[in-house]
Every structure is written in C-alpha cells, then in structure tokens.
Scaffold this motif. Structure first.
Motif: not given
Ligand SMILES: Nc1ncnc2c1ncn2[C@@H]1O[C@H](COP(=O)(O)OP(=O)(O)OP(=O)(O)O)[C@@H](O)[C@H]1O
Length: 524
Positions: A119-135
């Motif tokens: 989870x990152x915060x930038x200019x009062x925004x909350x940003x949630x990153x998820x790394x995924x994978x697919x074949x």
C-alpha cells in the motif's frame, strides 16, 4: 428464540436450495455462452460492470502487465523497482533475498511476492498494489506472466494517471541510476525471455592493456555518447552507438566490453545469435531490452545457426539485383522450403535493428559486436558507418605490458623491463599470454623471469621459422635460377640451330654452293 430457530429451514433443505440455484446459474451461464457471440458477451459484461456493479463499488483498478506492444512494459518494470521501497508495516508478505556478496550484518533485500500487496500513499491518495500471475495463453511462450493490479478510489483515477504513474517511473529511474550493481542478461531460448544475474566483472579502463591513445579515444567517445541526448534528438538520429571489436583471441575484446559497461554503468544483454530462431524472435527479444544498456553479440563471425556473418546465397531469380552494398537486396534471401520460425536470424534482420526502422525502439543503447576475423564478416556489416567505431584489439605492446605488470604485480619499473619490451616488439604475444605468465608468482622477479623465458622461447620459434623460410626461399631461388640457366642455354641453342637452318635453306634456294662447299670443291 426457540420459535425462530424452529422456523429456520433444515440444513438439508438449505443445501438442496443452494444446489438448485447454482445449477440454475450454471445453466444460465452455459446458455449465455452458447447463444451470445463472444464479442457481444464482452460488451454485455462491460456494460453490466460499468453501470451496475460499479455503482456498488467505489474503487477502480489499473492492470499493468509485464508486456506492452511486443516488448516489455516499462511501467511494470518501474513498479518492480519502486514498490520494494514502499514495503511497510501494512505489507503482509514480503519477498526476501541476499545478493552473492551481501554483507550479512545488514538485513536482506526485499521484493514483492506474487499475490503480495503493497500500500502506497501519494498526494492524499491510498493506492493498493497487488502482484498477480497467470499462465500465458500463447502456445509459444508457456511461462507464467506477472501483472500488477493497482486499486485506488475511482475518483482518483485521473490524478493517478497524471501524477502518480510519472512519479513511480521517475523514482524508479533515479533508483536505477544510483544502483551499484550491474546485471548481465542472457536469452533463455526455451522460455523466450531474458534471464539475468549480477555482473561483477572487475575489468576497467585502468586495467586494460591497450595503447593509451586508443583507450583515451574510446573513453571520450563513450562520455560524449552518454551526454548527447539533446544532440541526437536535434539531428534526428537514434541515441545509440555501435562498436565492432576485432582481433585475435586473448587480446581483450571481452575485457573491453566489461570495461565499457563499468564505465557507463549499463547492463549487458549478451546475445548468442545462434539461439534465436527467426528475425521475428530477434525483434521480439531486442524490443524487450531496456534503455541504458549494451547489446553484446560476441563472435559474430561464427554464429552457427544464424546467417549473419555471411548472408545466405541468393536464389537464381535474384541474380539481376544490384548486389554489392545493397543490404536489402541481400536480404531477399529465401529458404522457401523452411517455415520462417526455423530459418535463423538473417543479416537484414539484424541490420534492421542496428540502423533500420526498428533501431528507433529504445534509446541510449550501445551495440557491440566482437569477432576474431573481421575479414569474414559480410561487407554490409563492415561497411564504414554501419558500426560507428571499429576497434582493433591487437597483440600486446610495451605500453600494454606496463599496464598489465602494474595491475598484476604492482610495479612500475624493473631492470628486466627493457629486455621484455624488446622481446614483445619482436614477437606476437597476446595480453592474455602475458597475464598468464606474470600471474605465476607474486614476486616480480620470478614472474618477470617466467615472462622472459616464455618470450625468448617464442622469439626462438620466430627466428627458427624465419631461418627455415629464408632457407626455403634461397633453395627455391637457386632452383629457379638453375632452371633459368638451362632454359637460357636451350634457347640459345635453338636460336643457333634456327639460324643455321635458315642459312642452309637460303643457300639451297640460290642454287649456288656455299663458301665452305666452294672451298671443299676447290680442295678436291
Ligand atoms: N587487453 C587486455 N587487457 C587486460 N587484460 C587482458 C587483455 N586481453 C586479455 N586480457 C586477459 O586475458 C583474459 C582473456 O581475455 P579476453 O577474454 O578479454 O580476450 P578476448 O579477445 O575476448 O578473447 P576471445 O576472442 O577468445 O573471446 C582476460 O580475462 C584478461 O585477464
């Protein structure tokens, strides 16, 4: 309470209801899939998502895949570099690792694991990153493809696009610019992707045995190249530079490549052309290299599976083409019976990347070819201007010897230097051979004696070969002159005979006796 519990349906009826509903839904979905064409299905799903589901959800998700338009996705890469710096207390799973030379007193390095969140915060925004994978669905490339989901408030969507992504990219770039370790990439043919490992070659311009003027020229050329972004833009040229390094084995071509990488701090993509199946694959893998990198193709003259060193012979119907330096005409080489995927890389395919249209994919690139036999290369590759700089890595010179001895033995002067330098000028010895001798001992005296011995033996060989050659030449000359003598005598005799014959036939023609005949007549 007890009456409420009594009115509740039994577990078995709940299970039965669940089974009926799910069967009904599955049936509905099958009918939907069967009856509605794929395109229409996608549109319907999109409409449902946009107008119905999104009303209930306040979030918006960006998908950032590993690849973008035939190449690597620079945003994905930037996120991979940026996100480990944002791992904090809210992160629940973390990837950990030690580099080979990691100091164990310091904590290990961190990364984002597949299915991990940051989870990152930038200019009062909350940003949630998820790394995924697919074949991957592609039959050719069956490996797992990673991608990020970046979720934010849907009202922040524009701000994320305009401010946040540039912030991620710029931060990643500055992290990469300041990184200490370089990486060397090799192409994994079976999975069709670049594999990398830390690049820790110790060669630098200071340790390179080369003529000082040439060394200075190369360093200045590199410095000028890396600082000329604006120049390249202004003159409308792709920001890239090509070097062709040639010379016998052991003269330091690979060492120079390492010195260049260490000087400009670029990663190296080491490509064996023989492992690339086709021009299509070549384009694909070259577009997935990053900016600020060196593309290295070693021993370009003997890339077995490729057709690069000498372009394949033309078909007879191409005979009319204007051959010489017309590379595109050369490129019309066909192997009609083979599928394109198995033809290997063609010269035109490679040239297209060096200075054709594809060369504009990416910037700040250095391309280096090495060869032991420059003369074996196709003229199209050797042509002036094709590779910007041709560097002859020749045999060791006295100046080169001094660099090696200073690096290996840490000395600048020694009584044996004059003798060694004379010997070096008299024979052909590679820097690798010199290095091999002076590595034999830490004691300069012993190491230099060993070199003198080696050089003297070489010199004797050279002298012996020279004497043998001189003897052979003399013998040949003698043979030749003896033959000439015989021929001369033969010619003279022939001339004399001819003259006599002429005279004889002339006298007979007059019907008059010759002087000798007259004499003989008078005598009788
Ligand atoms: N010019 C040089 N300066 C310093 N060291 C050198 C030089 N040339 C060769 N060496 C030493 O010899 C070893 C082999 O040299 P290198 O692999 O760079 O030669 P090369 O020309 O690339 O050979 P090849 O054509 O066989 O690949 C290097 O590890 C290095 O120690």
């Amino acid at each position: 309470m007890s009456s409420f519990l009594k009115n509740l349906p039994s577990t078995s009826s709940l299970v039965a209801a669940y089974a009926t509903i799910s069967t009904f839904l599955m049936l509905l979905k099958s009918m939907f899939d069967l009856m509605v064409p794929e395109k229409a299905r996608e549109s319907i799903i999109a409409i449902v998502q946009e107008h119905i589901i999104s009303r209930f959800f306040t979030s918006f998700t960006f998908v950032i895949e590993e690849e973008w338009e035939f190449g690597d996705n620079a945003l994905f890469r930037a996120a991979m570099v940026y996100l480990p710096t944002k791992i904090g207390p809210s992160t629940q799973t973390v990837l950990l690792g030690f580099k080979e030379k990691h100091k164990f007193e310091t904590p290990p390095e961190t990364g984002v694991p597949v299915w991990g969140h940051v989870v990152d915060e930038f200019e009062n925004m909350k940003l949630k990153w998820t790394l995924k994978s697919k074949k991957s669905k592609n039959m050719l490339y069956s490996r797992e493809r990673k991608f990020f989901h970046l979720t934010c408030n849907k009202n922040h969507r524009d701000k994320v696009m305009k401010n946040y992504f540039p912030h991620v990219a710029l931060t990643a770039r500055s992290i990469l610019n300041n990184r200490k370790g370089l990486r060397i990439y090799t192409y994994d043919q079976s999975h069709c992707y670049w594999e990398s490992t830390a690049f820790k070659h110790p060669s630098t311009f200071a340790t390179l045995a080369m003529e000082p003027d040439l060394k200075k020229f190369i360093m200045e050329d590199l410095d000028m190249f890396v600082n000329r972004k604006v120049f390249f833009e202004r003159v409308g040229r792709t920001w890239k530079r090509g070097y062709l390094l040639y010379g016998p084995p052991g003269t330091g071509k690979s060492s120079l490549v390492a010195a260049i990488a260490n000087h400009v701090r670029y990663n190296i993509y080491d490509l064996q052309l023989g492992t690339v199946k086709s021009d299509f694959d070549l384009r694909r893998l070259l577009t997935s290299t990053t900016n600020r990198s060196i593309l290295l193709i070693e021993d370009i003259d003997c890339s077995s599976n490729s057709n690069v060193a000498q372009e394949r012979p033309k078909d007879s119907d191409d005979d009319d083409d204007d051959d010489d330096d017309d590379d595109n005409a050369n490129a019309k080489v066909k192997k009609k019976s083979m599928p394109p995927s198995s033809q290997g890389v063609t010269l035109s395919g490679l040239l297209n990347f060096i200075d054709g249209l594809w060369s504009s994919c990416g910037e700040e690139r250095i391309i280096i070819f090495t060869t032991n036999f420059r003369e074996k290369l196709d003229p199209a590759l050797r042509r002036p201007g094709r590779m910007d700089v041709h560097i002859n890595m020749g045999y060791c010179t006295p100046a080169g010897f001094r660099v090696l001895v200073s690096t290996y033995l840490g000395i600048q002067e020694h009584d044996l230097f004059v003798r060694i330098e004379k010997l070096i000028q008299a024979v052909e010895i590679t820097p690798a051979e010199v290095a091999q001798q002076i590595m034999k001992s830490d004691q300069p005296e012993v190491a230099l004696e060993s070199l003198v011995e080696f050089l003297s033996a070489k010199k004797n060989e050279v002298d012996e070969a020279k004497t043998k050659k001189a003897e052979k030449d003399t013998k040949q000359e003698e043979k030749l002159s003896a033959k000439n003598g015989v021929d001369e005598a033969k010619t003279k005799k022939e001339e004399k005979d001819t003259k006599q014959e002429e005279k004889l036939s002339g006298d007979q023609d007059n019907g008059q006796p010759s002087e000798s005949e007259m004499r003989s007549i008078y005598l009788t």
